[in-house]
Design a protein around this motif. Structure first.
Motif, PDB file in Angstrom:
ATOM      1  N   ILE A 179       0.855  -1.187   0.000  1.00  0.00           N
ATOM      2  CA  ILE A 179       0.000   0.000   0.000  1.00  0.00           C
ATOM      3  C   ILE A 179       0.886   1.231   0.000  1.00  0.00           C
ATOM      4  N   ASN A 180       0.553   2.165  -0.862  1.00  0.00           N
ATOM      5  CA  ASN A 180       1.231   3.458  -0.836  1.00  0.00           C
ATOM      6  C   ASN A 180       0.357   4.439  -0.068  1.00  0.00           C
ATOM      7  N   PHE A 181       0.680   4.635   1.201  1.00  0.00           N
ATOM      8  CA  PHE A 181      -0.115   5.539   2.021  1.00  0.00           C
ATOM      9  C   PHE A 181       0.090   6.974   1.535  1.00  0.00           C
ATOM     10  N   LYS A 182      -1.013   7.687   1.304  1.00  0.00           N
ATOM     11  CA  LYS A 182      -0.908   9.014   0.702  1.00  0.00           C
ATOM     12  C   LYS A 182      -1.022  10.134   1.723  1.00  0.00           C
ATOM     13  N   HIS A 183      -1.730   9.907   2.808  1.00  0.00           N
ATOM     14  CA  HIS A 183      -2.030  10.992   3.732  1.00  0.00           C
ATOM     15  C   HIS A 183      -1.501  10.685   5.135  1.00  0.00           C
ATOM     16  N   PHE A 184      -1.267  11.753   5.896  1.00  0.00           N
ATOM     17  CA  PHE A 184      -0.769  11.607   7.254  1.00  0.00           C
ATOM     18  C   PHE A 184      -1.691  10.723   8.080  1.00  0.00           C
ATOM     19  N   ALA A 185      -3.022  10.922   7.965  1.00  0.00           N
ATOM     20  CA  ALA A 185      -3.975  10.147   8.768  1.00  0.00           C
ATOM     21  C   ALA A 185      -3.853   8.656   8.476  1.00  0.00           C
ATOM     22  N   GLU A 186      -3.717   8.304   7.195  1.00  0.00           N
ATOM     23  CA  GLU A 186      -3.578   6.894   6.822  1.00  0.00           C
ATOM     24  C   GLU A 186      -2.316   6.296   7.446  1.00  0.00           C
ATOM     25  N   LYS A 187      -1.237   7.041   7.403  1.00  0.00           N
ATOM     26  CA  LYS A 187       0.035   6.549   7.926  1.00  0.00           C
ATOM     27  C   LYS A 187      -0.031   6.408   9.449  1.00  0.00           C
ATOM     28  N   LEU A 188      -0.587   7.414  10.103  1.00  0.00           N
ATOM     29  CA  LEU A 188      -0.693   7.362  11.564  1.00  0.00           C
ATOM     30  C   LEU A 188      -1.548   6.177  11.997  1.00  0.00           C
ATOM     31  N   ASN A 189      -2.678   5.969  11.336  1.00  0.00           N
ATOM     32  CA  ASN A 189      -3.545   4.846  11.668  1.00  0.00           C
ATOM     33  C   ASN A 189      -2.820   3.520  11.478  1.00  0.00           C
ATOM     34  N   ALA A 190      -2.057   3.406  10.396  1.00  0.00           N
ATOM     35  CA  ALA A 190      -1.345   2.151  10.115  1.00  0.00           C
ATOM     36  C   ALA A 190      -0.316   1.849  11.198  1.00  0.00           C
ATOM     37  N   VAL A 191       0.445   2.868  11.617  1.00  0.00           N
ATOM     38  CA  VAL A 191       1.479   2.656  12.642  1.00  0.00           C
ATOM     39  C   VAL A 191       0.840   2.361  13.992  1.00  0.00           C
ATOM     40  N   MET A 192      -0.244   3.063  14.329  1.00  0.00           N
ATOM     41  CA  MET A 192      -0.917   2.823  15.612  1.00  0.00           C
ATOM     42  C   MET A 192      -1.539   1.439  15.645  1.00  0.00           C
ATOM     43  N   ASP A 193      -2.098   1.001  14.505  1.00  0.00           N
ATOM     44  CA  ASP A 193      -2.653  -0.359  14.441  1.00  0.00           C
ATOM     45  C   ASP A 193      -1.538  -1.401  14.574  1.00  0.00           C
ATOM     46  N   LEU A 194      -0.421  -1.135  13.898  1.00  0.00           N
ATOM     47  CA  LEU A 194       0.709  -2.066  13.962  1.00  0.00           C
ATOM     48  C   LEU A 194       1.204  -2.255  15.392  1.00  0.00           C
ATOM     49  N   THR A 195       1.305  -1.165  16.102  1.00  0.00           N
ATOM     50  CA  THR A 195       1.865  -1.211  17.460  1.00  0.00           C
ATOM     51  C   THR A 195       0.798  -1.338  18.543  1.00  0.00           C
TER      52      THR A 195
END
Length: 472
Positions: free
Chosen positions: A110-126
């Motif tokens: 996935i190519n995350f395009k927006h800050f919100a998408e990236k933040l959600n992905a990292v928070m879900d990961l951790t």
């Protein structure tokens, strides 16, 4: 069946297989084989991922969001906030593999395009909650919630942003999830890097909004301070132009000096023959325009003379990547934009990576054309055309290209414009300008004289300006 479902969707969107391939950056034969059921890629495949990205780009560009959501509803798919997942569910409606695949590959490819998408992905990961993160950053949990919904982003270079990046990175390390984090940000060979380099790469990935926000800030400043009066005294048209140049017999011009000479002849011909409009397209580097101060001044004088004569300029901008690139193009053309003589467009078809081209046309009068292997524009041969049949051919080619373009921006001088009644999603007022973001555009008004209104139509520009407002 995938082939039937895809064909139905394309028919509803009035989208051909070739157009979908162009938007997706894949070979048209792949789409053709899927439509004829010769191929049936899995929902987790890179082919389907690219097709979905192309579909969503087309829907956004053509403002067909309502069309596709109604279509999904009619096909028993309840639209959610994740359009990509909704389309997967429709295409593989009778397959449980679709949902499982989307969940298992949530952060893969996935190519995350927006800050919100990236933040959600990292928070879900951790496995990090809003409350836990807010306590460590000493902010209210609702503030984190607004970050995750895309309603706000942290200010660039702020203490809060630094603390956020450091905490997320440290949590991934402490939970033994650095492998997954580096895979998410597509950082290879990170084992060979020192910890500071890996952290910097993560921070750059999470915070790449700062570059485009800075570009938007510079653009807004250039609009708010714009004045048609130049601080440098330019020579007059008569000092620069040599009318005799239009009768030259030269057919071919070579390299950087060649395009400069050909462009000078082209513009003088347009001015002297009172041509009512010109059409411009080039995806070559524009170093030739600025490399020589003498030629650049000549170029500015000749283009200004076009504007004085009311020549309409249709230009298809070569903007392929992000808001920063668009801002650079817009700023360089700002003095001409505000004249009301320029119609700027952008193409919906992605740029190829093999050849670069130039087409300058004065309909019925003359044209300049060239093509070269990308990276070797300095060796291009620019052909100057005056033959009626050749001109007619290139005019048709440009017209066909224009059919796949949308307006990049619409520009109005004075107080009147057609955007006053559009529903504002967000608005703000800064020094000497007002900004309003609607569903279809971002509208920037310069409030003092000379009054200018620029409605930016490109979705990337609209979203970049909206993101900028949310940082204020």
């Amino acid at each position: 069946m995938l082939s039937i479902q895809l064909s139905k969707l394309l028919k509803e969107l009035d989208l051909s297989g070739k157009e979908l391939a162009d938007y997706s950056g894949i070979n048209p034969s792949i789409v053709s084989r899927i439509k004829t059921a010769e191929r049936s890629p899995k929902p987790s495949s890179s082919t389907i991922s690219k097709l979905l990205d192309g579909l969503i780009l087309y829907v956004s560009t053509k403002h067909q969001e309502a069309t596709i959501r109604n279509f999904l509803l009619e096909n028993d798919i309840n639209p959610s906030d994740d359009l990509k997942k909704d389309i997967i569910s429709y295409l593989y409606q009778n397959s449980t593999e679709a949902v499982l695949s989307m969940e298992n590959n949530k952060n893969k490819n996935i190519n995350f395009k927006h800050f919100a998408e990236k933040l959600n992905a990292v928070m879900d990961l951790t496995n990090l909650s809003n409350i836990k993160l807010s306590k460590n950053l000493n902010v209210d949990p609702s503030y984190i919630s607004r970050f995750r919904k895309g309603e706000r982003i942290p200010k660039a270079n702020s203490i809060l942003l630094e603390k956020l990046c450091q905490y997320l990175y440290d949590r991934a390390v402490s939970h033994d999830q650095l492998d997954q984090l580096c895979e998410m940000i597509k950082l290879t060979d990170y084992q060979l890097m020192d910890e500071g380099t890996v952290y910097s790469s993560f921070k750059d990935w999470l915070c790449d909004f700062s570059r485009s926000s800075l570009a938007i800030m510079q653009l807004l400043k250039s609009i708010s301070t714009f004045s048609p009066v130049t601080s440098t005294k330019l020579p007059s048209y008569n000092d620069v132009a040599k009318p005799s140049i239009i009768d030259e017999d030269t057919l071919y011009y070579v390299g950087e000096s060649g395009i400069q000479d050909a462009s000078e002849r082209f513009l003088v011909t347009v001015i002297e023959k009172n041509v009512p409009e010109v059409w411009l397209y080039s995806d070559e580097p524009i170093n030739w325009m600025t490399s020589s101060p003498v030629f650049y001044i000549k170029w500015v004088v000749l283009m200004s003379e076009l504007v004085k004569k009311g020549v309409k300029i249709k230009i298809i901008h070569n903007i392929e990547r992000d808001a920063t690139e668009m801002v650079m193009a817009i700023q360089s053309w700002m003095p001409l934009y505000v004249s009301g003589c320029v119609e700027p467009y952008y193409s919906n078809i992605r740029l190829g990576k093999r050849f670069s081209h130039t087409i300058f046309i004065a309909p019925g009068t003359c044209a300049i054309t060239s093509d070269a292997i990308q990276g070797y524009s300095a060796e291009s041969i620019y052909t100057f055309h005056r033959d009626e049949k050749v001109l007619s051919h290139y005019e048709k080619q440009f017209d066909r290209m224009l059919k796949d373009c949308n307006p990049l921006a619409q520009i109005y001088s004075g107080t009147g414009n057609t955007y006053t009644n559009e529903n504002k999603l967000e608005s703000s007022e800064l020094d000497n300008i007002s900004i309003a973001v609607t569903s279809s555009s971002a509208i920037v008004k310069k409030l003092d004289d000379p009054q200018i209104t620029i409605a930016f139509m490109h979705p990337i520009m609209r979203d970049a300006i909206r993101t900028f407002l949310r940082q204020l």
